[in-house]
Design an enzyme around this catalytic site. Structure first.
Site, PDB file in Angstrom:
ATOM      1  N   LYS A  78       0.839  -1.189   0.000  1.00  0.00           N
ATOM      2  CA  LYS A  78       0.000   0.000   0.000  1.00  0.00           C
ATOM      3  C   LYS A  78       0.878   1.245   0.000  1.00  0.00           C
ATOM      4  O   LYS A  78       1.920   1.282   0.657  1.00  0.00           O
ATOM      5  CB  LYS A  78      -0.907   0.016   1.245  1.00  0.00           C
ATOM      6  CG  LYS A  78      -1.726   1.282   1.414  1.00  0.00           C
ATOM      7  CD  LYS A  78      -2.422   1.291   2.769  1.00  0.00           C
ATOM      8  CE  LYS A  78      -3.067   2.642   3.022  1.00  0.00           C
ATOM      9  NZ  LYS A  78      -3.663   2.728   4.365  1.00  0.00           N
ATOM     10  N   GLU A  83      -7.863  11.950  13.714  1.00  0.00           N
ATOM     11  CA  GLU A  83      -7.001  10.803  14.016  1.00  0.00           C
ATOM     12  C   GLU A  83      -5.978  11.097  15.118  1.00  0.00           C
ATOM     13  O   GLU A  83      -5.056  11.877  14.945  1.00  0.00           O
ATOM     14  CB  GLU A  83      -6.258  10.364  12.745  1.00  0.00           C
ATOM     15  CG  GLU A  83      -5.436   9.102  12.946  1.00  0.00           C
ATOM     16  CD  GLU A  83      -4.893   8.542  11.647  1.00  0.00           C
ATOM     17  OE1 GLU A  83      -4.106   7.584  11.714  1.00  0.00           O
ATOM     18  OE2 GLU A  83      -5.251   9.056  10.573  1.00  0.00           O
ATOM     19  N   GLU A 117      -7.316  -1.821   4.253  1.00  0.00           N
ATOM     20  CA  GLU A 117      -6.571  -0.617   4.610  1.00  0.00           C
ATOM     21  C   GLU A 117      -6.555  -0.447   6.136  1.00  0.00           C
ATOM     22  O   GLU A 117      -5.530  -0.090   6.728  1.00  0.00           O
ATOM     23  CB  GLU A 117      -7.242   0.590   3.942  1.00  0.00           C
ATOM     24  CG  GLU A 117      -6.382   1.829   3.877  1.00  0.00           C
ATOM     25  CD  GLU A 117      -7.027   2.936   3.051  1.00  0.00           C
ATOM     26  OE1 GLU A 117      -6.786   4.103   3.378  1.00  0.00           O
ATOM     27  OE2 GLU A 117      -7.770   2.613   2.099  1.00  0.00           O
ATOM     28  N   GLU A 170     -12.003  10.636  -3.699  1.00  0.00           N
ATOM     29  CA  GLU A 170     -11.862  10.476  -2.246  1.00  0.00           C
ATOM     30  C   GLU A 170     -11.083  11.645  -1.646  1.00  0.00           C
ATOM     31  O   GLU A 170     -11.427  12.146  -0.575  1.00  0.00           O
ATOM     32  CB  GLU A 170     -11.150   9.157  -1.916  1.00  0.00           C
ATOM     33  CG  GLU A 170     -11.004   8.918  -0.419  1.00  0.00           C
ATOM     34  CD  GLU A 170     -10.397   7.579  -0.080  1.00  0.00           C
ATOM     35  OE1 GLU A 170      -9.575   7.524   0.859  1.00  0.00           O
ATOM     36  OE2 GLU A 170     -10.742   6.585  -0.743  1.00  0.00           O
TER      37      GLU A 170
END
Length: 463
Positions: free
Chosen positions: A219, A268, A312, A447
């Site tokens: 990724k 986050e 993910e 996104e």
């Protein structure tokens, strides 16, 4: 009538001055006192009138608010930045004279600051004011913890200083800060919005998928930049007020250097430490909110069952578990994520709780966690190398740790996403997405547009 609080400041300063042995010696003195209710944004606005840089933080539950005015001390690091930052922080605490009768997080000596995403990336003019690691101990710090308010004064003293004179000067500045008000200015309007090379960015997504299909990485997170121009100079206090109202479940932050201010509303958490109790967050996997309740539930269920987003998210959970296992005991991670809803977006969320071992610090954890797979990719070394060589921007502090720590072994750092670098009447906004082998460049681009919304909306833009 003598104000006992002011007399206390004078007494602490006088005792600190007496401890100094030579004319060249100076010591940082930190004095915390409880005060009446003060609006943190009013304090922030008043700090602008006094000159000097400002700092701001509130956590995702709005239990703790920190507003810093001016600079008593600043420390920065480039090489070995985690170790060097911790070394400098400990040196400050070892030498300081701290008067803090409270055990409240965010009181005593508090340093606020952040780090760059990748110090190996060639820096650009955009981030020239921001060091790879940079922290400020404010001259005046307002702390609001739950319903109580505290003021911390930090000042260096020398042997020839006069305690009464210093106390009077501090009292005068304090009065101006505590009586501050937010001046409501005209609405901020975007006059120009430039997406920086979107087609080249989409092409970099294609290149990343090829890299992944070749088995080199699993990724890669790629970010892009949008550049804005406004009708006037941006008012950081108003931006913070708008973010607080629009993004109540996010960490709201601002770090100001001259005409530059890095500001954002991140959902986050990277790590929180209260004594030895550690909390981290796995936040990866993103979807928009629905326009109706039924629509929202449908999208939520799709997110929970989407293979790409679950994969993910699993990358992040696995990485955090591995990163902290040698530094912590009593690690507790739920088996399944839940949905973390925000105004514009919803995310997959898994909390991580643990107890930090005695011989380790919050800097050890930050070093292990940054960057998480949600911001870099996996494996870390290979994904970072691809980003460094192929990404079209200098991330600076975007996507990196930003937060605070105090002299009572408390601290909290968020991942600096959903953010903007404000520069007078201009700004750069940043957003990224996780690329895996089956990623579609157009969908990834869409996104990032969703992720730009939180900052774009409060800055007067439309998507």
């Amino acid at each position: 009538m003598i104000d006992l609080k002011d007399k206390q400041v004078e007494t602490v300063l006088e005792e600190a001055i007496k401890e100094l042995q030579t004319d060249d010696e100076c010591r940082l003195v930190s004095i915390t006192k409880k005060i009446d209710k003060v609006d943190p944004l009013h304090f922030f606005m008043a700090a602008k009138q006094l000159g000097g840089n400002r700092t701001f933080w509130t956590d995702s539950k709005q239990n703790l608010w920190l507003t810093g005015a001016g600079k008593a001390h600043q420390f920065s690091a480039e090489a070995d930045r985690f170790e060097e930052t911790e070394k400098q922080w400990n040196a400050v605490l070892d030498q300081a004279i701290i008067h803090n009768p409270f055990t409240v997080p965010g009181t005593g000596i508090v340093a606020l600051g952040g780090m760059s995403f990748d110090p190996k990336k060639q820096p650009t003019e955009l981030w020239k004011e921001f060091k790879p690691s940079q922290f400020t101990i404010p001259a005046f710090l307002l702390t609001r913890y739950k319903n109580d308010h505290y003021l911390t004064i930090n000042i260096y003293v020398k042997k020839n200083d006069h305690a009464i004179q210093l106390a009077d000067e501090l009292k005068s500045i304090e009065a101006k800060l505590l009586l501050g008000r937010v001046n409501h200015s005209d609405s901020l309007t975007i006059t120009d919005q430039l997406e920086v090379e979107p087609e080249k960015w989409k092409n970099s997504v294609r290149e990343a998928t090829e890299e992944i299909r070749n088995g080199i990485v699993e990724k890669i997170v790629l970010a892009r930049e949008v550049r804005l121009k406004f009708n006037r100079q941006a008012d950081i206090a108003i931006i913070l007020s708008n973010l607080i109202n629009a993004q109540p479940n996010s960490f709201i932050f601002a770090y100001e250097i001259g005409d530059n201010c890095f500001v954002g509303a991140s959902p986050e958490r990277l790590v929180k430490l209260e004594g030895k109790q550690l909390l981290s967050t796995c936040l990866a996997g993103t979807a928009p909110r629905g326009k109706t309740k039924d629509d929202d539930i449908r999208i939520c269920n799709e997110l929970m069952n989407d293979e790409k987003n679950r994969q993910e998210h699993a990358f992040v959970v696995t990485m955090i578990k591995r990163a902290i296992k040698d530094y912590c005991t009593e690690v507790d991670i739920p088996d399944e994520p839940v949905i973390y809803p925000l105004k514009n977006l919803q995310h997959l969320y898994t909390p991580v709780e643990a107890k930090l071992k005695d011989d380790h610090s919050i800097f050890d954890i930050i070093k292990q966690l940054h960057p998480t797979p949600a911001l870099g990719g996996t494996p870390r070394k290979e994904s970072l190398a691809f980003i460094r060589d192929n990404e079209l921007l200098d991330r600076g502090w975007y996507g990196a740790p930003i937060g605070w720590l105090d002299s009572n072994q408390n601290g909290e750092f968020a991942v600096a996403i959903r953010s903007a670098l404000i520069q007078g009447n201009e700004a750069s906004l940043f957003a990224g997405c996780g690329v895996v082998k089956d990623s579609d460049p157009e969908k990834e681009y869409e996104e990032t547009k969703i992720k730009l919304l939180p900052m774009l909306t409060v800055l007067g833009g439309k998507q």
